[in-house]
Design a protein around this motif. Sequence first.
Motif, PDB file in Angstrom:
ATOM      1  N   ALA A  51      11.815  28.740  77.685  1.00 24.63           N
ATOM      2  CA  ALA A  51      12.868  27.826  78.038  1.00 24.63           C
ATOM      3  C   ALA A  51      14.200  28.630  77.648  1.00 24.63           C
ATOM      4  CB  ALA A  51      12.765  26.605  77.109  1.00 24.63           C
ATOM      5  N   GLN A  52      14.267  29.414  76.755  1.00 23.15           N
ATOM      6  CA  GLN A  52      15.374  30.193  76.226  1.00 23.15           C
ATOM      7  C   GLN A  52      15.078  31.693  75.810  1.00 23.15           C
ATOM      8  OE1 GLN A  52      16.496  27.381  73.263  1.00 23.15           O
ATOM      9  NE2 GLN A  52      16.651  28.874  71.941  1.00 23.15           N
ATOM     10  N   ARG A  53      15.900  32.561  75.750  1.00 23.91           N
ATOM     11  CA  ARG A  53      15.969  33.905  75.677  1.00 23.91           C
ATOM     12  C   ARG A  53      16.349  34.172  74.310  1.00 23.91           C
ATOM     13  NH1 ARG A  53      12.202  35.016  79.646  1.00 23.91           N
ATOM     14  NH2 ARG A  53      13.115  34.580  81.726  1.00 23.91           N
ATOM     15  N   ARG A  54      15.755  34.833  73.506  1.00 22.09           N
ATOM     16  CA  ARG A  54      16.298  35.377  72.026  1.00 22.09           C
ATOM     17  C   ARG A  54      17.534  36.209  72.321  1.00 22.09           C
ATOM     18  NH1 ARG A  54      10.867  36.095  71.697  1.00 22.09           N
ATOM     19  NH2 ARG A  54       9.993  34.351  70.310  1.00 22.09           N
TER      20      ARG A  54
ATOM     21  N   ILE B  73       5.578  48.553  76.910  1.00 25.57           N
ATOM     22  CA  ILE B  73       5.787  49.065  78.129  1.00 25.57           C
ATOM     23  C   ILE B  73       4.872  48.420  79.113  1.00 25.57           C
ATOM     24  CG2 ILE B  73       5.294  51.248  79.588  1.00 25.57           C
ATOM     25  CD1 ILE B  73       5.469  52.902  77.120  1.00 25.57           C
ATOM     26  N   GLU B  74       5.267  47.714  80.281  1.00 29.02           N
ATOM     27  CA  GLU B  74       4.561  46.910  81.082  1.00 29.02           C
ATOM     28  C   GLU B  74       4.933  46.751  82.712  1.00 29.02           C
ATOM     29  OE1 GLU B  74       1.928  45.650  81.941  1.00 29.02           O
ATOM     30  OE2 GLU B  74       1.602  44.967  79.818  1.00 29.02           O
ATOM     31  N   HIS B  75       3.926  46.713  83.251  1.00 28.68           N
ATOM     32  CA  HIS B  75       4.215  46.444  84.722  1.00 28.68           C
ATOM     33  C   HIS B  75       3.976  44.967  85.147  1.00 28.68           C
ATOM     34  CE1 HIS B  75       4.691  50.573  85.779  1.00 28.68           C
ATOM     35  NE2 HIS B  75       3.460  50.948  85.129  1.00 28.68           N
ATOM     36  N   ASN B  76       2.989  44.267  84.372  1.00 23.07           N
ATOM     37  CA  ASN B  76       2.568  42.736  84.600  1.00 23.07           C
ATOM     38  C   ASN B  76       3.803  41.925  84.713  1.00 23.07           C
ATOM     39  OD1 ASN B  76       1.493  40.105  84.076  1.00 23.07           O
ATOM     40  ND2 ASN B  76      -0.366  41.077  84.117  1.00 23.07           N
ATOM     41  N   LEU B  77       3.847  41.292  85.706  1.00 25.53           N
ATOM     42  CA  LEU B  77       5.197  40.585  85.919  1.00 25.53           C
ATOM     43  C   LEU B  77       5.086  39.305  85.076  1.00 25.53           C
ATOM     44  CD1 LEU B  77       5.453  40.898  89.915  1.00 25.53           C
ATOM     45  CD2 LEU B  77       7.360  41.900  88.049  1.00 25.53           C
ATOM     46  N   ASP B  78       3.922  38.686  84.622  1.00 27.01           N
ATOM     47  CA  ASP B  78       3.999  37.593  83.895  1.00 27.01           C
ATOM     48  C   ASP B  78       4.365  38.025  82.410  1.00 27.01           C
ATOM     49  OD1 ASP B  78       2.861  35.536  85.318  1.00 27.01           O
ATOM     50  OD2 ASP B  78       1.015  36.435  85.529  1.00 27.01           O
ATOM     51  N   VAL B  79       4.201  39.253  81.758  1.00 27.57           N
ATOM     52  CA  VAL B  79       4.759  39.743  80.734  1.00 27.57           C
ATOM     53  C   VAL B  79       6.191  39.734  80.802  1.00 27.57           C
ATOM     54  CG1 VAL B  79       4.587  41.352  79.052  1.00 27.57           C
ATOM     55  CG2 VAL B  79       2.530  40.630  79.873  1.00 27.57           C
ATOM     56  N   ILE B  80       6.652  40.307  82.028  1.00 33.46           N
ATOM     57  CA  ILE B  80       8.094  40.737  82.014  1.00 33.46           C
ATOM     58  C   ILE B  80       8.971  39.574  82.180  1.00 33.46           C
ATOM     59  CG2 ILE B  80       9.805  42.005  83.394  1.00 33.46           C
ATOM     60  CD1 ILE B  80       7.394  43.598  84.460  1.00 33.46           C
ATOM     61  N   LYS B  81       8.341  38.615  82.708  1.00 30.93           N
ATOM     62  CA  LYS B  81       9.304  37.432  82.924  1.00 30.93           C
ATOM     63  C   LYS B  81       9.442  36.710  81.731  1.00 30.93           C
ATOM     64  CE  LYS B  81       5.641  33.878  84.160  1.00 30.93           C
ATOM     65  NZ  LYS B  81       4.983  33.217  85.391  1.00 30.93           N
ATOM     66  N   CYS B  82       8.572  37.051  80.701  1.00 33.55           N
ATOM     67  CA  CYS B  82       8.634  36.346  79.291  1.00 33.55           C
ATOM     68  C   CYS B  82       9.316  37.067  78.452  1.00 33.55           C
ATOM     69  CB  CYS B  82       7.319  35.869  78.934  1.00 33.55           C
ATOM     70  SG  CYS B  82       6.379  34.781  79.728  1.00 33.55           S
ATOM     71  N   ALA B  83      10.011  38.230  78.663  1.00 31.57           N
ATOM     72  CA  ALA B  83      10.663  38.915  77.774  1.00 31.57           C
ATOM     73  C   ALA B  83      12.012  38.467  77.400  1.00 31.57           C
ATOM     74  CB  ALA B  83      11.043  40.376  78.223  1.00 31.57           C
ATOM     75  N   ASP B  84      12.353  38.748  76.177  1.00 28.34           N
ATOM     76  CA  ASP B  84      14.060  38.553  76.111  1.00 28.34           C
ATOM     77  C   ASP B  84      14.947  39.482  76.537  1.00 28.34           C
ATOM     78  OD1 ASP B  84      13.094  36.425  74.129  1.00 28.34           O
ATOM     79  OD2 ASP B  84      12.599  37.995  72.819  1.00 28.34           O
ATOM     80  N   HIS B  85      14.675  40.871  76.531  1.00 27.08           N
ATOM     81  CA  HIS B  85      15.559  41.852  77.084  1.00 27.08           C
ATOM     82  C   HIS B  85      14.524  42.760  77.745  1.00 27.08           C
ATOM     83  CE1 HIS B  85      19.063  44.363  76.777  1.00 27.08           C
ATOM     84  NE2 HIS B  85      18.014  45.255  76.459  1.00 27.08           N
ATOM     85  N   ILE B  86      14.987  43.083  78.955  1.00 26.43           N
ATOM     86  CA  ILE B  86      14.430  44.266  79.615  1.00 26.43           C
ATOM     87  C   ILE B  86      15.310  45.654  79.875  1.00 26.43           C
ATOM     88  CG2 ILE B  86      13.586  44.895  81.927  1.00 26.43           C
ATOM     89  CD1 ILE B  86      12.877  41.719  82.427  1.00 26.43           C
ATOM     90  N   ILE B  87      14.597  46.802  79.745  1.00 25.99           N
ATOM     91  CA  ILE B  87      15.220  48.034  79.962  1.00 25.99           C
ATOM     92  C   ILE B  87      14.497  48.703  81.086  1.00 25.99           C
ATOM     93  CG2 ILE B  87      15.727  50.278  79.126  1.00 25.99           C
ATOM     94  CD1 ILE B  87      15.282  48.937  76.175  1.00 25.99           C
ATOM     95  N   ASP B  88      15.000  48.623  82.273  1.00 27.40           N
ATOM     96  CA  ASP B  88      14.326  49.248  83.387  1.00 27.40           C
ATOM     97  C   ASP B  88      14.803  50.631  83.760  1.00 27.40           C
ATOM     98  OD1 ASP B  88      12.800  48.667  85.882  1.00 27.40           O
ATOM     99  OD2 ASP B  88      14.461  48.475  86.934  1.00 27.40           O
ATOM    100  N   LEU B  89      13.887  51.322  83.753  1.00 23.38           N
ATOM    101  CA  LEU B  89      14.070  52.755  84.175  1.00 23.38           C
ATOM    102  C   LEU B  89      13.764  53.102  85.437  1.00 23.38           C
ATOM    103  CD1 LEU B  89      12.474  54.391  80.912  1.00 23.38           C
ATOM    104  CD2 LEU B  89      15.006  53.910  81.181  1.00 23.38           C
ATOM    105  N   GLY B  90      14.158  54.391  86.112  1.00 23.09           N
ATOM    106  CA  GLY B  90      14.077  54.771  87.455  1.00 23.09           C
ATOM    107  C   GLY B  90      15.250  55.428  88.164  1.00 23.09           C
ATOM    108  N   PRO B  91      15.430  55.079  89.135  1.00 24.99           N
ATOM    109  CA  PRO B  91      14.853  54.310  90.255  1.00 24.99           C
ATOM    110  C   PRO B  91      13.552  54.644  90.741  1.00 24.99           C
ATOM    111  CG  PRO B  91      16.553  55.736  91.191  1.00 24.99           C
ATOM    112  CD  PRO B  91      16.860  55.994  89.642  1.00 24.99           C
TER     113      PRO B  91
END
Length: 677
Positions: free
Chosen positions: A339-342, A623-641
């Motif tokens: 419901a909310q992000r830390r 470190i994760e590729h699973n979208l169910d985990v990624i959507k539950c994170a408070d903060h994302i660091i996306d590397l690439g492209p």
Amino acid sequence: MFSFNNPFGACPTCTGLGSQLKADPELVVPDKNLSILEGAIQASGWNNIRGDGISRMYFDALSKQYRFKLDTPWKDLTKEARDVILYGTKGENLELHYDQPRGKGVLRQPFEGICNNIERRYKDTQSDASRRELEECMSECPCPDCQGRRLRKESLAVTVGTMNIDQYTRLSVSDALDYMDHLELGKTQTMIAGRILKEIKARLGFLRNVGLEYLTLSRSASTLSGGESQRIRLATQIGSSLMGVLYILDEPSIGLHQRDNDKLLSTLQRLRDLGNTLIVVEHDEDTMRAADYLIDIGPGAGIHGGEVVAAGTPEEVMRNPKSLTGLYLSGKKKIPVPAQRRTGNGHVLTVRGAAENNLRHIDVSIPLGTFTCVTGVSGSGKSSLVNEILFKRLGADLNRMKCRPGKHEAMEGEEFLDKVINIDQSPIGRTPRSNPATYTGVFNDIRDLFASTAEAKARGYGPGRFSFNTRGGRCEACQGDGLLKIEMHFLPDIYVPCEVCKGRRYNRETLEVRYKGKNIYEVLEMTAEEGREFFKAIPKIGNRMATLCDVGLGYIKIGQSSTTLSGGEAQRVKLATELSKRSTGSTIYILDEPTTGLHTDDVGKLLEVLQRLVDAGNTVVVIEHNLDVIKCADHIIDLGPEGGDGGGTIVCTGTPEEVAACEGSYTGQYLKKMLVR
């Protein structure tokens, strides 16, 4: 001539390895703020100079002759003093004053230096234990003759186009393919090389098609992930163009970003269309939807599983109310978005100038007190950042680990953390003697409990009587293993149950002691779920059993051999152990793809556990590729492209919603669909 595995082509100095094991000054002196007297030197044989042994004699002589003090911090010593300690006096004699029971005297002899001493002892020793101890202060260095190129200079003098074989194999798959496409050859050369070029391009093309275009051709096999190795084997099979073959794949999507997963699926479908059959063990939603036929086994895990719950097309499995997989595929069950992000506790851990492997001198900030996900396509630099720089630097500074962190300029914010814990998928033990009970520490409490029974007291049995590792209580025929190893010489070893104890590990007298009607063997045979109920009245044991159930391991036996646990199970046993400890609220936990081998329902349980760690004030970096985990994170660091040379930069950072709004992020494109659901 062009193979480093052949004496004709290999560099004679390193025999084709490209590197040599050398004493590393960074590992010999890990903390530059300490003085020699405070224990700055952590090399085997040189780390105890407080007494009057031979090492102290050498240091007293060195300090006198080269005018430095032993209580000066290492970083404040002159370069000359540091060099002479590490690399010796270069033939110049030292005056060694000794005062032994046999008498006083002076010896004059050169000092070989600590690094030279380590390398000489490593070369001379026959003891594996000594080698391991010395290796703690050594690291791989490029061969001085071939500079890591592994071949002799005659082989490297031959070029095709403008490159020799070493330069070519250092290219990524996509660059190597591009080089061959633009290679200009004369008429005769084309006739000679025509078939070879066709074969090279085809094989490189297969590697690109399975999403490995970022790998360099010379990459060591030991540095590849399980998923990368599997896809290389897959590319080999496509290249053979066989028909009528049954291929069995175990989780080929491991370590794959959603974008690369699409390439993998098209490869698998191409193999099928050639006339082959593919059986794939998989938890990935996209793979299941692309399948022609699904077999869902369950309904639960361990003793609760083993039945075919549903079978048919993905649509048929989705319509089956008994199938847990079908419920998640149809969307009737799903992992909810928080419901909310830390926002964190106000402190930040920052890595400055990260430059390991393909990272491009980036600054990365992790808000402490949050659940942070590091994402990006395969090969974008996630492991280099988290495992090589973040974990190793924090491990060296907070846990006093002996390791060399990856290239970076500085790290800020360490003072807000007290320890770092890496919860990986390595085994919790490498012998059949280790098990979840011994790893979590609950076995000590169980043994104390049995020793406190009236029967045990009457017989004079202490807690050690109930250990299968010590004499007294264990079966001596199998020495507490419960199994006997029969060596088959040319075949794999066979383990058979011990004929004396019938696999129960203890002798008859020990098994006569019972607690609530069960002996120690029967307790170890319980599942964690049964143990939770059985020890309900003893919180110290019952709570640890409950924690194993919380991480989705209620089905494993308390005394199950660690060698029979999967990587995902071992990781969750480690998580349960950490959860049962008293939290300091200042710990950082690092996990590398914890969802490997997990069903979506287990992913939900894992997320609850990780969120509990963060709720206690700790920081979790995944470190994760699973979208169910990624959507539950408070903060994302996306590397690439991209991966390889096309990666190593920060594409975007922020909440999942902010990353989903970033058009340049491949992760964001797939995440957007998940947040809409």
